[in-house]
Design an enzyme around this catalytic site. Structure first.
Site, PDB file in Angstrom:
ATOM      1  N   SER A  73       4.133 -50.925  14.982  1.00 28.87           N
ATOM      2  CA  SER A  73       4.400 -51.293  16.158  1.00 28.87           C
ATOM      3  C   SER A  73       6.333 -50.804  16.544  1.00 28.87           C
ATOM      4  CB  SER A  73       4.000 -52.213  17.451  1.00 28.87           C
ATOM      5  OG  SER A  73       4.773 -52.745  18.515  1.00 28.87           O
ATOM      6  N   ASP A  74       6.430 -50.259  17.546  1.00 27.65           N
ATOM      7  CA  ASP A  74       8.154 -50.408  17.807  1.00 27.65           C
ATOM      8  C   ASP A  74       8.554 -50.362  18.941  1.00 27.65           C
ATOM      9  OD1 ASP A  74      10.705 -50.066  15.621  1.00 27.65           O
ATOM     10  OD2 ASP A  74      10.927 -48.829  17.533  1.00 27.65           O
ATOM     11  N   GLN A  75       9.464 -51.162  18.830  1.00 24.55           N
ATOM     12  CA  GLN A  75      10.221 -51.383  20.922  1.00 24.55           C
ATOM     13  C   GLN A  75      11.183 -50.557  20.525  1.00 24.55           C
ATOM     14  OE1 GLN A  75      10.654 -55.196  22.867  1.00 24.55           O
ATOM     15  NE2 GLN A  75       8.804 -54.578  23.665  1.00 24.55           N
TER      16      GLN A  75
ATOM     17  N   GLY B   7       5.785 -48.488  21.209  1.00 28.14           N
ATOM     18  CA  GLY B   7       5.114 -47.652  20.582  1.00 28.14           C
ATOM     19  C   GLY B   7       3.630 -48.372  19.414  1.00 28.14           C
TER      20      GLY B   7
END
Length: 197
Positions: A73-75, A110
């Site tokens: 996960s990435d923000q 994401g």
């Protein structure tokens, strides 16, 4: 009928916030540091960056876990095409919050679920639109001194005192803002026939 062994569940993240969110599902999991360079690529939109990095993080730990479901996960926080990453220090956090006050910022998360035994990859983007209050410089200063959110994109910890900075949120999953969209993740796990309940 013998039951097949359940694949291991790996969270490719060192974030304590993502670890706490995943623990809410009461599933056994391990964490791994994906050690991925998070620098955006030239010409890449903030949304593309979040999606690419979520998948890169999941794939980065696949070699150590050849029979696992790996979560990446990435923000990215963005406003008018400008990306607001982790500020790293007080001065940059002040500047970020001053720029965002009274404005609506897209915290785009994401999410990737990578099956390392089959190579199947599910990737999804989850936007959360956050409207910040019209904050005074004094409020910004007091907030930052109280919470020191220098490792959070956009300088606001919605899971803590940072919620007081927010006037409104719009999105499909309240967990996405904290960094791990659990609603989308449950959909992905079910698509892999991974039992949640």
């Amino acid at each position: 009928m013998p039951t097949l062994p359940q694949p291991a569940l790996i969270l490719a993240s060192t974030s304590p916030f993502r670890r706490e969110l995943l623990a809410r599902l009461r599933l056994p999991f391990a964490t791994e540091n994906p050690a991925v360079d998070e620098t955006p690529l030239a010409g890449e939109s903030p949304e593309q960056t979040a999606l690419r990095l979520s998948e890169a993080k999941a794939r980065a730990v696949a070699a150590q876990h050849p029979a696992a479901l790996i979560i990446g996960s990435d923000q990215v926080a963005c406003l008018d095409g400008q990306v607001f990453g982790k500020p790293g220090n007080h001065e940059r956090a002040v500047a970020q919050l001053q720029q965002m006050r009274g404005r609506t910022v897209n915290f785009y998360t994401g999410l990737c679920l990578y099956n390392s035994s089959t190579g199947r990859t599910q990737v999804r983007g989850i936007p959360t639109l956050v409207t910040f209050r019209q904050l005074s410089d004094g409020e910004i200063e007091r907030y930052l001194r109280a919470e020191t959110p220098y490792n959070c994109a956009g300088s606001a910890k919605a899971e803590g005192l940072g919620i007081s900075l927010i006037a409104k949120m719009e999105g499909d999953d309240p967990n996405a803002l904290i960094g791990l969209p659990l609603i989308a993740l449950c959909d992905m796990l079910r698509a892999e026939a991974f039992p949640i309940l």
